[in-house]
Design an enzyme around this catalytic site. Structure first.
Site, PDB file in Angstrom:
ATOM      1  N   HIS A  84       8.914  -9.133  44.389  1.00 22.22           N
ATOM      2  CA  HIS A  84       8.523  -8.629  43.072  1.00 22.22           C
ATOM      3  C   HIS A  84       7.002  -8.502  43.126  1.00 22.22           C
ATOM      4  O   HIS A  84       6.294  -9.508  43.233  1.00 22.22           O
ATOM      5  CB  HIS A  84       8.970  -9.589  41.966  1.00 22.22           C
ATOM      6  CG  HIS A  84      10.463  -9.643  41.834  1.00 22.22           C
ATOM      7  ND1 HIS A  84      11.157 -10.806  41.595  1.00 22.22           N
ATOM      8  CD2 HIS A  84      11.378  -8.640  41.905  1.00 22.22           C
ATOM      9  CE1 HIS A  84      12.460 -10.512  41.521  1.00 22.22           C
ATOM     10  NE2 HIS A  84      12.613  -9.209  41.711  1.00 22.22           N
ATOM     11  N   GLU A  87       4.532 -10.744  41.309  1.00 21.91           N
ATOM     12  CA  GLU A  87       4.566 -12.196  41.521  1.00 21.91           C
ATOM     13  C   GLU A  87       3.731 -12.462  42.768  1.00 21.91           C
ATOM     14  O   GLU A  87       4.187 -12.316  43.897  1.00 21.91           O
ATOM     15  CB  GLU A  87       6.015 -12.659  41.654  1.00 21.91           C
ATOM     16  CG  GLU A  87       6.778 -12.385  40.350  1.00 21.91           C
ATOM     17  CD  GLU A  87       8.293 -12.543  40.460  1.00 21.91           C
ATOM     18  OE1 GLU A  87       8.778 -13.130  41.436  1.00 21.91           O
ATOM     19  OE2 GLU A  87       8.993 -12.042  39.545  1.00 21.91           O
ATOM     20  N   HIS A 191       8.602 -16.461  44.896  1.00 24.10           N
ATOM     21  CA  HIS A 191       8.510 -15.731  43.631  1.00 24.10           C
ATOM     22  C   HIS A 191       7.592 -16.459  42.654  1.00 24.10           C
ATOM     23  O   HIS A 191       7.012 -17.492  42.993  1.00 24.10           O
ATOM     24  CB  HIS A 191       9.900 -15.621  42.985  1.00 24.10           C
ATOM     25  CG  HIS A 191      10.835 -14.705  43.700  1.00 24.10           C
ATOM     26  ND1 HIS A 191      11.228 -13.493  43.179  1.00 24.10           N
ATOM     27  CD2 HIS A 191      11.441 -14.816  44.906  1.00 24.10           C
ATOM     28  CE1 HIS A 191      12.049 -12.907  44.026  1.00 24.10           C
ATOM     29  NE2 HIS A 191      12.195 -13.681  45.080  1.00 24.10           N
ATOM     30  N   GLU A 282      10.256 -20.489  43.207  1.00 25.27           N
ATOM     31  CA  GLU A 282       9.463 -20.015  42.069  1.00 25.27           C
ATOM     32  C   GLU A 282       8.240 -20.919  42.005  1.00 25.27           C
ATOM     33  O   GLU A 282       8.371 -22.130  41.833  1.00 25.27           O
ATOM     34  CB  GLU A 282      10.278 -20.124  40.774  1.00 25.27           C
ATOM     35  CG  GLU A 282      11.617 -19.394  40.793  1.00 25.27           C
ATOM     36  CD  GLU A 282      11.462 -17.892  40.592  1.00 25.27           C
ATOM     37  OE1 GLU A 282      10.357 -17.436  40.238  1.00 25.27           O
ATOM     38  OE2 GLU A 282      12.462 -17.178  40.787  1.00 25.27           O
TER      39      GLU A 282
END
Ligand SMILES: *[C@@H]1O[C@H](CO)[C@@H](O)[C@H](O)[C@H]1NC(C)=O
Ligand SMILES: *[C@@H]1O[C@H](CO)[C@@H](O)[C@H](O)[C@H]1NC(C)=O
Ligand SMILES: *[C@@H]1O[C@H](CO)[C@@H](O)[C@H](O)[C@H]1NC(C)=O
Ligand SMILES: *[C@@H]1O[C@H](CO)[C@@H](O)[C@H](O)[C@H]1NC(C)=O
Ligand SMILES: [Zn+2]
Length: 441
Positions: A84, A87, A191, A282
């Site tokens: 992404h 990110e 991410h 994350e």
């Protein structure tokens, strides 16, 4: 909003004085990787696995004592960031990880043993076009998430639970080809937008436990260990209460489906069709935080990034050979009780790698037409010795051959689904959850 000092200013780098904490644009990122490779040609290889929609290279830097090719017995590991494009923390962390590994080889004993024992592939960005389109300091959502065709790459892989016959994007196809070309054993995908280690499955159906809100793969215990390895070595992820405690993640980990289901994700693809265990990390509440925070992110993640790579040495590895000592490709080698929907098979060198926690396992090596060899093995160690337990299977015949290697890229778990009325609310729930939470992984 553009913050002064967020993006790196110069094009040239003095790697010796340390890598700056700033956001590297595409050209700067390529220049850095080329510079590293030039300075450390003995332990690095640099290649592009394909191009983005806009024609940007998808660079991979490989580190190892033999960086240009696979060596029998040395497992392949990978990190991928920035799929992404908005990110951005993982992208810079991986550049710092590269810098740390090359500058500490032969001086730091852990780094030296890692490079001796592992081939480490690092892809700082899977979505370079998205990064260029992202807005600096946009914490929540921007078009930079998607590739140049507006597609979410973490929804773009073949799915084992649903037919998702969308067009596979060039970035996705490059990664699929890359996964096919190497025997990757362990991987993580970096991410932002939350702080948690999320593990497969991301999608599910009643056969994997979706009715209980958790999609369990046969190696669930190993995945929990892998996710906890990252969260417990991270400065704060293990607390599970980052990001204004909107969601609490016990131990800083979650099953992907239990958080929210998604289809076409990369980690499920790795596990099902790539024989590679991948988790989703994350790493920041804000997707694109100011560059002034990058140093702190590196400090918080450095130990976890290193400790996670070591986990590639869990379990059992070895070769399958025939009576003449010739390696046999495509032999199914799996631990009893944890068979995979696409059976895990030996590679072209007859090698297998099974990530397993310490314990006793019955390993089943099956060459169709030649029968099965069952062997009970005790896995005594964690990854502390930088090598899985080694065990070779030898078939008594002179020229054993493996089976058909192909595993169809179709929703294999559909066959496992029990058709019942109970399925319907789950599907409804799934659709609802997908709408509510598309912003994270
Ligand atoms: C998948 O492709 C088939 C044939 O091209 C088409 O009929 C179907 O509508 C597609 N399904 C989805 C979900 O896009
Ligand atoms: C986190 O939750 C606690 C308890 O519900 C609450 O008191 C606190 O204000 C919350 N913190 C944030 C930053 O939302
Ligand atoms: C060993 O694996 C093969 C192939 O997956 C399977 O057909 C066979 O039943 C297994 N044997 C045992 C004893 O589990
Ligand atoms: C390393 O290997 C030795 C010998 O096989 C074993 O006794 C020891 O427990 C291992 N240590 C770790 C940390 O795995
Ligand atoms: Zn993401």
């Amino acid at each position: 909003m553009r913050a002064a000092g967020s993006l790196c200013l110069g094009l040239l780098f003095a790697v010796a004085v340390g890598l700056e904490f700033c956001y590297h644009r595409s050209q700067q990122l390529s220049a850095f990787l080329q510079e590293v490779h030039k300075k450390h040609p003995d332990i690095t290889a640099l290649h592009s696995i394909g191009q983005s929609v806009a024609g940007r290279d998808l660079w991979v830097l490989v580190l190892g004592r033999f960086p240009t090719q696979h060596t029998i017995g040395i497992p392949e590991f990978k990190y991928i960031a920035n799929m992404h494009g908005d990110e951005t923390v993982g992208r810079e962390l991986l550049l710092h990880l590269i810098d740390f590994l090359v500058t500490n080889d032969k001086s730091d004993p852990v780094v030296t043993r890692l490079i001796d024992s592992t081939r480490i592939h690092i892809m700082p960005t899977m979505n370079p076009d998205g990064f260029e389109a992202a807005t600096v300091l946009d914490c929540y959502y921007s078009e930079g998430r998607f590739n140049k065709k507006g597609k979410d790459l973490n929804r773009n892989f073949p799915d084992a639970f649903n037919s998702n016959n969308f067009t596979i994007q060039p970035e996705t196809q490059a990664v699929i080809n890359w996964i096919k070309s190497e025997t990757f054993v362990l991987s993580a995908n970096l991410h932002g937008g939350a702080v948690v280690a999320s593990y497969t499955f991301d999608n599910g159906n009643p056969a994997t436990g979706s009715l209980q809100g958790y999609s369990r793969c046969p190696d669930d215990d190993v995945f929990i260990h892998l996710a906890k390895t990252y969260s417990s070595n991270h400065a704060s992820m293990y607390k599970g209460t980052e990001c204004g405690n909107k969601t609490v993640f016990p131990d800083g980990i979650t099953n992907g489906y239990a958080w929210y289901p998604l289809q076409g994700g990369m980690q499920d693809y790795n596990y099902i069709w790539g024989q590679c265990f991948e988790i989703t990390l994350e790493l920041s509440c804000c997707k694109y935080p100011p560059a002034s925070q990058l140093q702190a992110f590196w400090n918080d993640n450095k130990a976890a990034l290193i400790e996670y790579i070591k986990q590639v040495h869990l379990g059992i590895k070895g070769q399958v050979l025939d009576r003449n000592g010739q390696p046999v490709p495509n032999v199914i080698v799996e631990a009893k009780g944890r068979e995979h929907v696409c059976p895990y098979r030996t590679n072209q060198h007859g090698e297998y790698y099974l990530l397993l926690l310490p314990g006793i396992y019955v390993i089943n090596a099956t060459a169709p037409g030649y029968g099965s060899i069952l062997k009970t093995l005790q896995v005594p160690n964690g990854p502390g010795n930088f090598s899985a337990l080694k065990y070779d299977f030898v078939f008594p015949e002179a020229s054993t051959t493996g089976g058909d290697a192909s595993c169809p890229t179709k929703p294999l778990y559909l066959n496992f689904e029990s058709i019942s009325a109970a399925v319907k609310p789950t599907l409804h729930f799934l659709a609802l959850m997908t709408v509510l939470y598309t912003v994270f992984k």
